[in-house]
Design an enzyme around this catalytic site. Sequence first.
Site, PDB file in Angstrom:
ATOM      1  N   TRP A 105       0.832  -1.209   0.000  1.00 24.68           N
ATOM      2  CA  TRP A 105       0.000   0.000   0.000  1.00 24.68           C
ATOM      3  C   TRP A 105       0.858   1.247   0.000  1.00 24.68           C
ATOM      4  O   TRP A 105       0.499   2.262  -0.598  1.00 24.68           O
ATOM      5  CB  TRP A 105      -0.988  -0.019   1.169  1.00 24.68           C
ATOM      6  CG  TRP A 105      -2.008  -1.101   0.967  1.00 24.68           C
ATOM      7  CD1 TRP A 105      -2.136  -2.247   1.708  1.00 24.68           C
ATOM      8  CD2 TRP A 105      -3.010  -1.176  -0.059  1.00 24.68           C
ATOM      9  NE1 TRP A 105      -3.156  -3.022   1.200  1.00 24.68           N
ATOM     10  CE2 TRP A 105      -3.702  -2.400   0.127  1.00 24.68           C
ATOM     11  CE3 TRP A 105      -3.376  -0.347  -1.114  1.00 24.68           C
ATOM     12  CZ2 TRP A 105      -4.755  -2.793  -0.711  1.00 24.68           C
ATOM     13  CZ3 TRP A 105      -4.425  -0.745  -1.951  1.00 24.68           C
ATOM     14  CH2 TRP A 105      -5.096  -1.952  -1.740  1.00 24.68           C
ATOM     15  N   ASP A 175      -1.353   6.887   6.292  1.00 25.82           N
ATOM     16  CA  ASP A 175      -2.429   5.987   5.874  1.00 25.82           C
ATOM     17  C   ASP A 175      -2.633   5.021   7.041  1.00 25.82           C
ATOM     18  O   ASP A 175      -1.802   4.152   7.290  1.00 25.82           O
ATOM     19  CB  ASP A 175      -1.999   5.235   4.611  1.00 25.82           C
ATOM     20  CG  ASP A 175      -3.009   4.159   4.204  1.00 25.82           C
ATOM     21  OD1 ASP A 175      -4.052   4.022   4.883  1.00 25.82           O
ATOM     22  OD2 ASP A 175      -2.743   3.447   3.221  1.00 25.82           O
ATOM     23  N   LYS A 199     -12.412  -1.381   7.772  1.00 24.44           N
ATOM     24  CA  LYS A 199     -11.732  -2.336   8.648  1.00 24.44           C
ATOM     25  C   LYS A 199     -12.117  -2.069  10.102  1.00 24.44           C
ATOM     26  O   LYS A 199     -12.711  -2.912  10.759  1.00 24.44           O
ATOM     27  CB  LYS A 199     -10.228  -2.262   8.448  1.00 24.44           C
ATOM     28  CG  LYS A 199      -9.836  -2.562   7.001  1.00 24.44           C
ATOM     29  CD  LYS A 199      -8.436  -2.108   6.693  1.00 24.44           C
ATOM     30  CE  LYS A 199      -8.178  -1.988   5.210  1.00 24.44           C
ATOM     31  NZ  LYS A 199      -8.345  -3.200   4.431  1.00 24.44           N
TER      32      LYS A 199
HETATM   33  N1  PMP Z   1      -4.126   1.404   2.522  1.00 19.43           N
HETATM   34  C1  PMP Z   1      -4.155   0.293   3.288  1.00 19.43           C
HETATM   35  C2  PMP Z   1      -3.164   0.172   4.416  1.00 19.43           C
HETATM   36  C3  PMP Z   1      -5.083  -0.705   3.035  1.00 19.43           C
HETATM   37  O1  PMP Z   1      -5.105  -1.812   3.792  1.00 19.43           O
HETATM   38  C4  PMP Z   1      -5.998  -0.562   1.965  1.00 19.43           C
HETATM   39  C5  PMP Z   1      -7.063  -1.565   1.643  1.00 19.43           C
HETATM   40  N2  PMP Z   1      -6.900  -2.830   2.072  1.00 19.43           N
HETATM   41  C6  PMP Z   1      -5.909   0.598   1.189  1.00 19.43           C
HETATM   42  C7  PMP Z   1      -4.987   1.556   1.508  1.00 19.43           C
HETATM   43  C8  PMP Z   1      -6.830   0.830   0.024  1.00 19.43           C
HETATM   44  O2  PMP Z   1      -8.052   1.174   0.547  1.00 19.43           O
HETATM   45  P1  PMP Z   1      -9.344   1.452  -0.336  1.00 19.43           P
HETATM   46  O3  PMP Z   1      -9.772   0.120  -0.871  1.00 19.43           O
HETATM   47  O4  PMP Z   1     -10.284   2.013   0.680  1.00 19.43           O
HETATM   48  O5  PMP Z   1      -8.992   2.406  -1.392  1.00 19.43           O
END
Ligand code: PMP
Length: 363
Positions: A105, A175, A199
């Site tokens: 991520w 994030d 989450k």
């Molecule tokens: N950052 C992290 C740490 C994540 O775990 C996730 C999704 N699993 C995301 C970003 C992406 O999130 P979204 O699907 O809400 O765009």
Amino acid sequence: MPTTTRVFNFSAGPAVLPIPVLEQAQRDLVALPAVGMSVMEVSHRSKVFEDLLAGAIAGIRELAGVPSNYRILFLQGGASLQFSMAPMNLLTKGATADYIDTGTWAVKAIEEAKRVGTVNVAGSTKADRYSRIPTQTELRLTPAASYVHITTNNTIEGTEWKTPPDVADVPLVADASSDILSGPIDLSRFGLIYAGAQKNLGPSGVTLVMIREDLLARSDEGLPTMLSYKVQAENNSLYNTPNTFGIYILGLVMQWLKSLGGLSAIARINQRKAAMLYSEIDRTGFYRGTAQKDSRSLMNVTFRLPSEDLEKTFDRQASAAGFDGLKGHRSVGGLRASIYNAFPEEGVAGLVDFMREFERTHG
Ligand code: PMP
């Protein structure tokens, strides 16, 4: 009790929600008390929704002790849109943004920031297959960077920052999608925190953004309107129609957290749950944790078995036994138990029993 039997849902997100929240939503679904309409049917400009929005914001403020000079926004587009919005709003012309690369991520955040401006990867644990968080001395921070970006919990690799890095006066941008409100947090160390709700906070489709007020001045007037933190803050997240249902659920989740005793209480529960799983993983060597011990996530417990075949069998038999969603992310394989705030302790205890029995019969 819910009318249908529920499995233990170890999904990384969307993830398990607290039963009292789901039951309340079920009661309110056709008609909110004294309103006569579902939350999905009321105008986002109505007093009813204004109160729900204010309640959700107040809930977060109170739980996390959010200082008064921070704004709380509920946006759409997931954490992924924040990968773009953060640099579009905060990366000033001619300046550099520092990013710390701790996993999949983080890489995505870096890729999006590079589309906007100059990025310096100030630290990376890629060479260690992202099995750990870098130490402070490994970081090569840019003096006077626009901001430093971290991923507080690496959902796929199962690692987390135990304390945020020291970045002096540079705003820290985080994030926190997969560990937001999993324990007490010192907001004053951050300039901006964002998290997809699916989450720890509620359903997908809402993104929580907490931003220090002075940073709003960086949002350039030329930005697309919807992508401006400044516009979103000026309109209290009501520039357009927000995810009203998602915000309502998020508000209920905040009430549930408060009823448990707040973030210190949930942190103790999360510690206990993670400790149960890690001690089983470490017990004999049959299971192998993929994260280095000092970087282990309390939210996403990643582990391997002696072979991929055994991992498949484990996942299949676990599902059949009511432990769902244990397959690791497709990019890394292995197994992953996501045990966010709402994941019940008895589900962790049940998985530990299952792991013992699996080792006894397959070890
Ligand atoms: N950052 C992290 C740490 C994540 O775990 C996730 C999704 N699993 C995301 C970003 C992406 O999130 P979204 O699907 O809400 O765009």
